[in-house]
Enzyme design. Structure first.
Site, PDB file in Angstrom:
ATOM      1  N   GLY B  70     -15.842 -13.901 -10.130  1.00  0.00           N
ATOM      2  CA  GLY B  70     -15.127 -14.111 -11.497  1.00  0.00           C
ATOM      3  C   GLY B  70     -16.521 -14.395 -12.399  1.00  0.00           C
ATOM      4  N   ASN B 145     -10.116 -24.132 -17.391  1.00  0.00           N
ATOM      5  CA  ASN B 145      -9.914 -24.674 -16.011  1.00  0.00           C
ATOM      6  C   ASN B 145      -9.768 -26.133 -15.908  1.00  0.00           C
ATOM      7  OD1 ASN B 145     -12.873 -24.346 -16.907  1.00  0.00           O
ATOM      8  ND2 ASN B 145     -13.124 -24.988 -14.725  1.00  0.00           N
ATOM      9  N   GLN B 175      -8.307 -18.611 -14.390  1.00  0.00           N
ATOM     10  CA  GLN B 175      -7.181 -19.525 -14.291  1.00  0.00           C
ATOM     11  C   GLN B 175      -6.009 -19.079 -14.476  1.00  0.00           C
ATOM     12  OE1 GLN B 175      -7.471 -21.911 -12.049  1.00  0.00           O
ATOM     13  NE2 GLN B 175      -9.690 -22.364 -12.075  1.00  0.00           N
ATOM     14  N   SER B 194     -10.403 -13.378 -10.736  1.00  0.00           N
ATOM     15  CA  SER B 194     -10.748 -13.792  -9.345  1.00  0.00           C
ATOM     16  C   SER B 194      -9.865 -13.899  -8.445  1.00  0.00           C
ATOM     17  CB  SER B 194     -11.621 -15.248  -9.689  1.00  0.00           C
ATOM     18  OG  SER B 194     -12.017 -15.563  -8.383  1.00  0.00           O
ATOM     19  N   ALA B 195     -10.059 -13.380  -7.146  1.00  0.00           N
ATOM     20  CA  ALA B 195      -8.878 -13.420  -6.105  1.00  0.00           C
ATOM     21  C   ALA B 195      -8.909 -14.692  -5.508  1.00  0.00           C
ATOM     22  CB  ALA B 195      -9.542 -12.681  -4.887  1.00  0.00           C
ATOM     23  N   HIS B 196      -9.713 -15.629  -5.299  1.00  0.00           N
ATOM     24  CA  HIS B 196      -9.673 -16.713  -4.406  1.00  0.00           C
ATOM     25  C   HIS B 196      -8.801 -17.945  -5.243  1.00  0.00           C
ATOM     26  CE1 HIS B 196     -12.923 -19.736  -5.732  1.00  0.00           C
ATOM     27  NE2 HIS B 196     -13.348 -18.323  -6.415  1.00  0.00           N
ATOM     28  N   THR B 232     -21.870  -1.198  -2.389  1.00  0.00           N
ATOM     29  CA  THR B 232     -20.700  -0.840  -1.495  1.00  0.00           C
ATOM     30  C   THR B 232     -19.511  -1.858  -1.724  1.00  0.00           C
ATOM     31  OG1 THR B 232     -22.036   0.255   0.093  1.00  0.00           O
ATOM     32  CG2 THR B 232     -19.668  -0.329   0.679  1.00  0.00           C
ATOM     33  N   CYS B 317     -17.544 -26.663 -10.330  1.00  0.00           N
ATOM     34  CA  CYS B 317     -18.935 -26.021 -10.405  1.00  0.00           C
ATOM     35  C   CYS B 317     -19.907 -26.787 -10.999  1.00  0.00           C
ATOM     36  CB  CYS B 317     -18.577 -24.673 -11.203  1.00  0.00           C
ATOM     37  SG  CYS B 317     -17.273 -23.662 -10.412  1.00  0.00           S
TER      38      CYS B 317
END
Lengths: 383, 373
Positions: B70, B145, B175, B194-196, B232, B317
């Site tokens: 993200g 967040n 979020q 964001s995926a996680h 990649t 963070c």
């Protein structure tokens, strides 16, 4: 001709009949410092030679030797037969490509047929004839080629002397227990005592969960850095969390730190005695903080019988910082992890606590069971 | 262990990991390769891209650029579109946006920070008053967040475009994606995800980009992702992301309703003499931020961890700084800021966990009080 590292030792020659004992320990220390790197250590009179070593790791060996107490100086050089041709061949490899130079000879073997001056003159002359770029300057040469004629038909040829750490080999001057925090001072105090030959064992007090794992990990990192010098690879940790809580709940706030330090000293003494240490070592420096006033130090001393050595007592902060930078602990010490929790810090700690007041306040606590409880939290970290 | 730090990261979804495993075994080919295997991977990857776009009803209207996280998506949006004049954002942004906007100063662009309300949200007027003819970019977080406050970014974007149609509008949706029902209106140009945070893996993120908007790359190289993001593609991570999102979006509505009930259940079970609420009731159902006033959140966090409850203190963070920048911007004093705790949930959160967590929070805070007062 063989590459060697020549190590000359400091102060040990003062030790008369105990010299053998000191030399054995010094040699053991070198072995420990070079653990994991292929090498052989040979003792010749007044010197050690590191031979048959992993040449790719020469810099690392030199770095490790630079951290061994008792080393007066060391040189990377060549070991060769002591006939003139062999010496010249080695001198060719040590000599500079160009510029001014001189040859300086030392005869360890007084039976050698030539005098030092004669050897220097002959080798210097042959070097000049061999390489026209070189010039002799016996007063202020840019380079010196050292020839050291040793016993047994050998000679050492080298170009530089690197100054060692000096001091005494560690573990020749008893065992002490260092109270190590995450700060700047205590690792320096440990270094100072190791420099005089002491085996410096390590004890760290934490107050998890008021302090965090990162703060403890920081002390492990500092301990590892210090172990390059002290060769001690073990850290004992003890939790003083409950003691801090009990002091906070029951005693006068301005005595928080004073009382906590008395507990730390009591615990440290018990651990010292178990580990065979004959003294406590701290990084205290007079007047640096409220607990390090003469009264503060006295109040801590009053609860232990072992001597408390404070090698930094007369040092200014900047002196301590300079050593911490030199030995490589400063950067880690200044990482921003609290090593004592501000939750318990009083607004105004007592600067000159009276012993009678301290003892009165301490009566409110069950000292023995708190000490025992803390000791049972003891953990040993090996690295 | 009760895991209530899902806003920091979620446990990767087991089924998604299993389904995606083929991208580490038989389908390991480079999606840019010209032979059959490469084409097969590329085709599947693009199908996943479409599926992710579809969750925001964005197929045909937006492109999705896969990024490493993200933060990277936020940075690309800000440094690509904030190249001149000024950039307007809020004091409630995640560090990925906030620090990037501060960096703009060194590039000759003026960052402007709109103040936030007590709950961490931003008022449209606060944004609009900073937007002028020189504003090149506006960036407003979708879900705060730290407090869970939800900004109506559709309305904000519309108002911004009405004032200056040339301004690019970006929102950090990290979020919100997969948690809050949302379909970007055309006024939202860029949207980071964001995926996680929804069962995917760390190391996978994405930037939704309105079709037609010109974006400059942040990473140069082999020209992957239509030249917008070289390198990649992380095909395994992208697949886990797509499968986890597929699952998450299916239950989005019911999760929202259930978790809102849980959130309120948790708050009402907390000792009112110890905890004050910092997150708004109309905020994200996925998180509840409170303060154990006068206590040290960080210490409570470790005590709770030892008792089997994992919670966050403010933004993970920025935990190296004592007080959260965002919570400070909300206008709280030191005693409240010290005690901030964030409980954040996932669809796997159960009612039993809520009850047990409330009991642990109460007893641990009381223990802290006993030991330190």
């Amino acid at each position: 001709m063989e590459k060697v590292i020549i190590i000359r030792y400091a102060e040990i020659h003062l030790k008369g009949k105990n010299r053998g004992y000191f030399e054995r320990i010094f040699s053991n220390n070198l072995e420990k410092a070079l653990k994991g790197i292929r090498h052989e250590i040979h003792r010749t009179s007044g010197r050690y030679l590191i031979a048959d070593f992993d040449e790719e790791r020469t810099d690392e060996i030199m770095l490790r030797v630079s951290k061994v107490f008792g080393v007066h100086s060391y040189s990377l050089g060549l070991l060769t037969e002591n006939d003139e041709d062999s010496i010249f061949e080695a001198a060719k490899r040590v000599a500079p490509q160009s510029g001014t130079f001189k040859v300086e000879t030392h005869r360890g073997d007084k039976h050698y047929p030539l005098t030092s001056m004669e050897i220097s003159a002959r080798i210097g002359g042959r070097l000049l004839a061999y390489d026209y770029e070189l010039k002799v300057d016996v007063h202020t040469p840019a380079h010196t080629v050292y020839v050291d004629i040793r016993e047994g038909g050998r000679a050492l040829i080298f170009g530089t002397f690197v100054d060692g750490l000096h001091g005494m080999p560690v573990s020749t001057a008893g065992r002490g227990l260092l109270l190590i925090s995450g700060g700047i001072d205590s690792p320096v105090a440990g270094y100072m005592m190791a420099k005089r030959g002491m085996t410096v064992e390590l004890l760290h007090f934490h107050s998890y969960p008021y302090t965090n794992e990162a703060a403890k990990e920081k002390v492990v990192t500092l301990s590892k850095l210090l172990s390059d010098y002290t060769l001690v690879t073990k850290l004992t940790t003890v939790s003083v969390t409950h003691i801090q809580e009990e002091i906070h709940k029951n005693c006068a706030a301005e005595l928080n730190v004073t009382l906590l330090r008395r507990f730390m000293f009591r615990i440290a003494e018990r651990i010292a005695l178990r580990e065979g240490a004959g003294c406590l070592v701290t990084g205290e420096s007079l007047g640096q903080v409220a607990s390090q006033t003469l009264e503060g130090l006295t109040s801590s001393n009053a609860v232990v019988r072992l001597p408390v050595l404070r090698p930094l007592i007369g040092f200014d902060k900047e002196d301590i910082v300079a050593i911490a930078k030199k030995i490589g602990t400063f950067e880690t010490s200044t990482l921003p992890y609290e090593d004592c929790c501000t939750v318990f810090l009083p607004d105004f700690p007592a600067i000159r606590p009276k012993l009678s007041f301290i003892e009165e306040e301490e009566k409110k606590l069950d000292i023995e069971s708190l000490v025992e409880e803390a000791l049972s939290s003891r953990e040993v970290i090996r690295f | 262990m009760i895991y209530f730090d899902n806003a920091a990261t979620t446990r990767p979804d087991g089924e998604a990991l299993q389904k995606a495993a083929q991208f580490t075994t038989e389908l390991y080919f480079n999606p840019s390769a010209k032979y059959g295997g490469g084409f097969a991977v590329s085709k599947q990857m693009n199908a996943m891209r479409e599926a992710l776009l579809a969750h925001l009803n964005a197929v045909g209207k937006y492109d999705l650029i896969f990024t490493s996280c993200g933060t990277e998506a936020d940075n690309q949006a800000i440094f690509s579109c904030g190249k001149r004049g000024n950039v307007v954002t809020t004091a409630g942004e995640h560090a990925a946006v906030y620090s990037a906007c501060n960096e703009l100063k060194n590039r000759g662009v003026e960052p402007r920070f709109a103040p936030v309300e007590r709950d961490g949200s931003v008022k449209i007027e606060s944004i609009l008053s900073l937007v002028d003819e020189k504003t090149s970019l506006v960036s407003v977080v979708h879900v705060n967040n730290e407090t869970g406050a939800v900004n109506d970014i559709a309305a904000i974007a519309k108002a911004v475009k009405a004032k200056n149609p040339r301004t690019v509008f970006h929102s950090d949706g990290v979020q919100a994606f997969g948690k809050i029902p949302f379909a970007p209106p055309p006024e939202v140009d860029l949207y980071s995800v964001s995926a996680h945070k929804i069962g995917g893996l760390k190391g996978t993120g994405g930037l939704f980009k309105r079709k037609g908007l010109a974006l400059s790359p942040h990473i140069y190289g082999g020209g992957q992702e239509n030249g917008q993001r070289s390198g990649t593609e992380n095909t395994f991570g992208i697949a886990v992301f797509a499968y986890a999102a597929e699952k998450k979006f299916k239950t989005l509505k019911e999760d929202e309703i259930r978790l809102k009930t849980y959130r309120e259940m948790l708050f009402s079970a907390l000792d009112g003499e110890i905890f004050v609420r910092l997150s708004p009731e109309n905020g994200s159902p996925y998180l509840l931020t409170v303060s154990a006033v006068g206590m040290r959140g960080e210490v409570l966090e470790r005590m709770l961890w030892d008792r089997g409850l994992c919670v966050g203190t403010g933004s993970a963070c920025s935990s190296k700084h004592r007080f959260s920048r965002v919570m400070t911007a909300c206008g709280y004093g030191e005693r409240v800021l010290d005690g901030v705790l964030r409980m954040s949930f996932s669809p796997a959160t159960t009612e039993e966990e809520i009850k047990e967590a409330a009991a642990l929070l109460n007893s641990t805070a009381k223990e802290f009080q006993r030991n330190t007062n």
